[in-house]
Scaffold this active site. Structure first.
Site, short mmCIF file in Angstrom:
data_model
loop_
_atom_site.label_atom_id
_atom_site.label_comp_id
_atom_site.label_asym_id
_atom_site.label_seq_id
_atom_site.Cartn_x
_atom_site.Cartn_y
_atom_site.Cartn_z
N THR A 119 -7.10 -19.27 -37.37
CA THR A 119 -6.69 -19.90 -36.10
C THR A 119 -5.63 -21.00 -36.26
OG1 THR A 119 -8.52 -21.45 -36.26
CG2 THR A 119 -8.88 -19.45 -34.95
N SER A 123 -4.68 -18.64 -42.78
CA SER A 123 -3.44 -18.54 -42.01
C SER A 123 -2.34 -19.45 -42.54
CB SER A 123 -3.69 -18.80 -40.53
OG SER A 123 -3.97 -20.15 -40.29
N THR A 139 -10.82 -17.47 -40.86
CA THR A 139 -12.24 -17.83 -40.78
C THR A 139 -13.10 -16.66 -40.30
OG1 THR A 139 -11.63 -20.11 -40.39
CG2 THR A 139 -13.83 -19.47 -39.69
#
Ligand code: ASP
Length: 347
Positions: free
Chosen positions: A117, A84, A37
């Site tokens: 994250t 991720s 992000t």
């Protein structure tokens, strides 16, 4: 000194000289970018949770944060530019090797890794177990995209860099810095789907803060890590295959034989389930190491007589996704249950 007595040109010259000397004194930080992000773009400034409009390059990320130039020289290493959910063993091995090699240079003070994250804690923990250096390694991300009006990425990156050049951060292993807070990679987990205050070190709390006046630490992890770790991936090109099975009421055992068939070397359970017993025994008989973690994410799984006699490894207070990382590294060294339990007790 009374500056107004000096001719303007001389003043400019002095300012230039001191600026140049200052820039030469700046520490160098190796920045490894992977995506997430922090590099993602949304359609407009109010889009905080939808950001499928491409990603900025590392150069755009740095150009957007000119204040970094006042504290460090950033040496960029682009690993990938993906979410991720696409990170895996290949990224982990490249990161561990490149960070170890780069930090071995005298001119590098620390490393910063940008990452999505959602799975950030898995990469951070892998690096905590495999980077061979005392120098600070900071993994950073953002909860709001690059394009958001209230984005958190730039200040997180600025603070991560402050920790990477902070002398008191040396020897503390890999750290996660977001939202003005410093967590140990061993203990932090993502705890909220969209709030900026998402990382949480449930059993021990954060180890420090990136306050405006200084970086402050209140504790240091005592588990084995980085320079003191026994794992060496420098010559490895792949890692053992470990998967996770989730435990819940009436959980089906069907995933277990399917995973065995798929060639797993190890299996992590997010908790037990009455239905799993028979298939677990068959998996163990086939040489698969089974780790008992816990879906609650806090508190140790203790080594009870029942677990010991059933051949389970207990995960201490590592959550299932981190237990998976440790088990695959443990399996690069041994298949002895006793040794693997020692590893789970020490890392
Ligand atoms: N989708 C993002 C990821 O790459 C989420 C984030 O970075 O916060 O994990």
């Amino acid at each position: 000194m009374k500056h107004h007595f000096l001719p303007k040109l001389a003043l400019l010259f002095i300012a230039f000289l001191s600026g140049a000397a200052y820039a030469q004194d700046l520490p160098t930080v190796a920045l490894f970018t992977t995506g997430g992000t922090i590099q993602s773009k949304g359609a407009h400034r109010q889009k905080l949770m939808e950001y499928g409009e491409g990603r900025v390059t590392p150069a755009e990320l740095l150009a957007d944060l000119p204040e970094l130039k006042d504290i460090a020289i950033m040496e960029v290493h682009e690993i990938s530019n993906v979410g991720s959910g696409s990170i895996g063993a290949d990224h982990h091995l490249r990161l561990a090797k490149q960070i170890t090699e780069t930090l071995a240079r005298d001119d590098i003070s620390g490393a910063v890794v940008t990452h999505g994250t959602t799975t950030l804690e898995e990469t951070a923990y892998f690096l905590q177990l495999t980077v061979k250096s005392e120098k600070p390694v900071i993994v950073v991300g953002a909860m709001r995209p690059f394009t958001a009006a209230s984005r958190d990425g730039p200040f997180n990156l600025y603070n991560a860099t402050r920790v990477a050049i902070e002398p008191t951060a040396v020897g503390k292993g890999v750290m996660i810095v977001l939202n003005d807070t410093i967590h140990s990679a061993r203990f932090a987990t993502k705890g909220h789907t969209y709030h900026v205050e998402t990382f949480d070190s449930r059993d021990i709390g954060p180890i420090g803060y990136t306050d405006s006046d200084r970086v402050v630490f209140y504790r240091t992890p005592l588990v084995r890590h980085t320079a003191n770790s026994e794992f060496d991936v420098m010559d490895l090109d792949e890692l053992p295959k470990v998967d996770i099975v989730y435990g819940y009421q009436e959980a089906s055992a069907a995933p277990i034989p399917a995973l065995v068939e798929d060639g797993i070397d190890g299996l992590v359970l997010s908790s037990g389930s009455r239905n799993f017993g028979g298939e677990i025994k068959k998996a163990q008989a086939a040489g698969i190491i089974v780790v008992n973690s816990d879906r609650k994410g806090a508190g140790r799984v203790v080594l009870s007589d029942r677990r010991f006699s059933s051949g389970y490894i207990t995960a201490d207070n590592l959550n299932p996704q981190k237990s998976r990382i440790l088990l695959r590294l443990a399996l690069t060294k041994t298949s002895s249950l006793k040794e693997i339990q020692r590893i789970f007790n020490e890392y």
